[in-house]
Design a protein around this motif. Sequence first.
Motif, PDB file in Angstrom:
ATOM      1  N   ASN A   1      44.424 -49.952  24.717  1.00 30.68           N
ATOM      2  CA  ASN A   1      45.777 -49.725  24.225  1.00 30.68           C
ATOM      3  C   ASN A   1      46.813 -50.033  25.295  1.00 30.68           C
ATOM      4  O   ASN A   1      47.872 -50.602  25.012  1.00 30.68           O
ATOM      5  CB  ASN A   1      45.912 -48.283  23.736  1.00 30.68           C
ATOM      6  CG  ASN A   1      47.283 -47.971  23.184  1.00 30.68           C
ATOM      7  OD1 ASN A   1      48.161 -47.555  23.923  1.00 30.68           O
ATOM      8  ND2 ASN A   1      47.466 -48.172  21.891  1.00 30.68           N
ATOM      9  N   ALA A   2      46.506 -49.677  26.537  1.00 32.26           N
ATOM     10  CA  ALA A   2      47.443 -49.947  27.629  1.00 32.26           C
ATOM     11  C   ALA A   2      47.613 -51.442  27.858  1.00 32.26           C
ATOM     12  O   ALA A   2      48.725 -51.936  28.056  1.00 32.26           O
ATOM     13  CB  ALA A   2      46.965 -49.270  28.908  1.00 32.26           C
ATOM     14  N   LEU A   3      46.508 -52.181  27.815  1.00 27.57           N
ATOM     15  CA  LEU A   3      46.568 -53.605  28.127  1.00 27.57           C
ATOM     16  C   LEU A   3      47.185 -54.424  27.011  1.00 27.57           C
ATOM     17  O   LEU A   3      47.942 -55.362  27.260  1.00 27.57           O
ATOM     18  CB  LEU A   3      45.164 -54.139  28.423  1.00 27.57           C
ATOM     19  CG  LEU A   3      44.449 -53.592  29.660  1.00 27.57           C
ATOM     20  CD1 LEU A   3      43.077 -54.236  29.786  1.00 27.57           C
ATOM     21  CD2 LEU A   3      45.268 -53.839  30.920  1.00 27.57           C
ATOM     22  N   GLU A   4      46.864 -54.094  25.758  1.00 28.88           N
ATOM     23  CA  GLU A   4      47.248 -54.974  24.661  1.00 28.88           C
ATOM     24  C   GLU A   4      48.357 -54.439  23.768  1.00 28.88           C
ATOM     25  O   GLU A   4      49.058 -55.215  23.141  1.00 28.88           O
ATOM     26  CB  GLU A   4      46.018 -55.297  23.801  1.00 28.88           C
ATOM     27  CG  GLU A   4      44.942 -56.051  24.556  1.00 28.88           C
ATOM     28  CD  GLU A   4      45.429 -57.389  25.107  1.00 28.88           C
ATOM     29  OE1 GLU A   4      46.357 -57.984  24.529  1.00 28.88           O
ATOM     30  OE2 GLU A   4      44.889 -57.839  26.128  1.00 28.88           O
ATOM     31  N   ARG A   5      48.507 -53.134  23.688  1.00 28.93           N
ATOM     32  CA  ARG A   5      49.552 -52.593  22.818  1.00 28.93           C
ATOM     33  C   ARG A   5      50.722 -52.092  23.640  1.00 28.93           C
ATOM     34  O   ARG A   5      51.861 -52.415  23.369  1.00 28.93           O
ATOM     35  CB  ARG A   5      48.977 -51.492  21.935  1.00 28.93           C
ATOM     36  CG  ARG A   5      49.841 -51.205  20.728  1.00 28.93           C
ATOM     37  CD  ARG A   5      48.998 -50.826  19.556  1.00 28.93           C
ATOM     38  NE  ARG A   5      49.766 -50.653  18.348  1.00 28.93           N
ATOM     39  CZ  ARG A   5      49.234 -50.239  17.216  1.00 28.93           C
ATOM     40  NH1 ARG A   5      47.951 -49.983  17.154  1.00 28.93           N
ATOM     41  NH2 ARG A   5      49.968 -50.085  16.143  1.00 28.93           N
TER      42      ARG A   5
END
Length: 420
Positions: free
Chosen positions: A135-139
């Motif tokens: 979630n941190a990397l892509e959202r």
Amino acid sequence: MIPTELLDRLANTGAEVTRPTGSTVPGGLFPDWVLQPESLAQLTALVRILHASAVDWRVDARGRNWGYDDSRVREPGLIVRLARLDRLDLDVELGLATVQPGVTFAQLNEALQAADARYYLPSPGSGPHTSVLGNALERGLLAGLGERERHCRDFLVLRRDGELTRLGWEEAADDRVRRALPYPPGPHLQGSLFQTGGYGPVVVELTHVLPVATELTTEPVLLAGAELTEDLLRCWRDLLLGELVTSTILASPARRRAQGITVSYDGLVLNLYIAATSATMLRAKVLDVQRLARQHGQRLAARFGGGYDDLSILGGDRNHPEAVGHLPEGLEWQTAALPFIPSVVAAFARAVRTDPLLADIPWTLRPLDSRALVWLAPIVYRKENSDSVALLRRRVAAVARLRDEFAVPAYRSGAVRSDR
């Protein structure tokens, strides 16, 4: 198709080999196979085999980036899913969580509660069973934290050729030192790890800075009327600049209706979350919020309605994400990243409201910080209904035209988008 000999070699690494499951997005392709290693050694072996092959592949954490790119690839190929890599290390003294891709928000917060830690990481709208790392990397956007990139550090990265690196750190560096410092010394490439859609270097571990949990909170709302005004936006920005609110989100009536939230007020609502470590500080913040609301001519009211749950607009259950991809409805997120300039944001909202294709879509505005906002619209469509899919495509094109008109980019467009 993946050659049988190659598939056998991949399976011989010990990774689990399965067929793909359902998806919420209309774009991209289903992968031929999903590979799930359970250790870093298995993952390294997989990556080295794939690097030497001609097969197109991407990684994901748990495959639950709903409405962006869950269980999809942009070219025929496969997905390496990292859900079984789920080691979690807590440093409750420094307020740091070092996570592998399989660690979910639910697991992290259960561990924090068990450790009687003073920290907490709120779950995103996609649910508590979403990957913290993925979630941190892509959202990237999380209530109360804004852009999560600045809360992540000390990345363990597996390059596409199968070589491990700490990305700027010497291997001899002390673990706690690495995790405590936001960046390695000298030039670093941490920004290159974000928004790759799973087609870049494989992040197998990162450390996340945890916010302090506060028990003293209140959640008033500003009733913003039918049209987003510059006065409301100036008030909102002043609240952020003064650090009076921990989290905010502005929601359209259509967004509330999409979740089944029924209230008598049918205008825009700016939800405010105010937190403090003492009752005295909380009262002082509330008084300042009331003062700013009066100063900008805004109406403050008690909170109503529920939180903003992405999966409920599909009829899904955030506690049972395994079923979401198989629902008859799909989800397509459309986004725009806007400067927090009241005249620009108000004009963009007006353009959405007056466009026949977009007037009734559910949308929210979330701040990245006091200088930028993200407009997010989860558009639901029926997967097997050609008219519904055609309408979705027209709406996507309409949003793209608006972004071009206002010269603003999309926010984190996903791995299978045609513009990547």
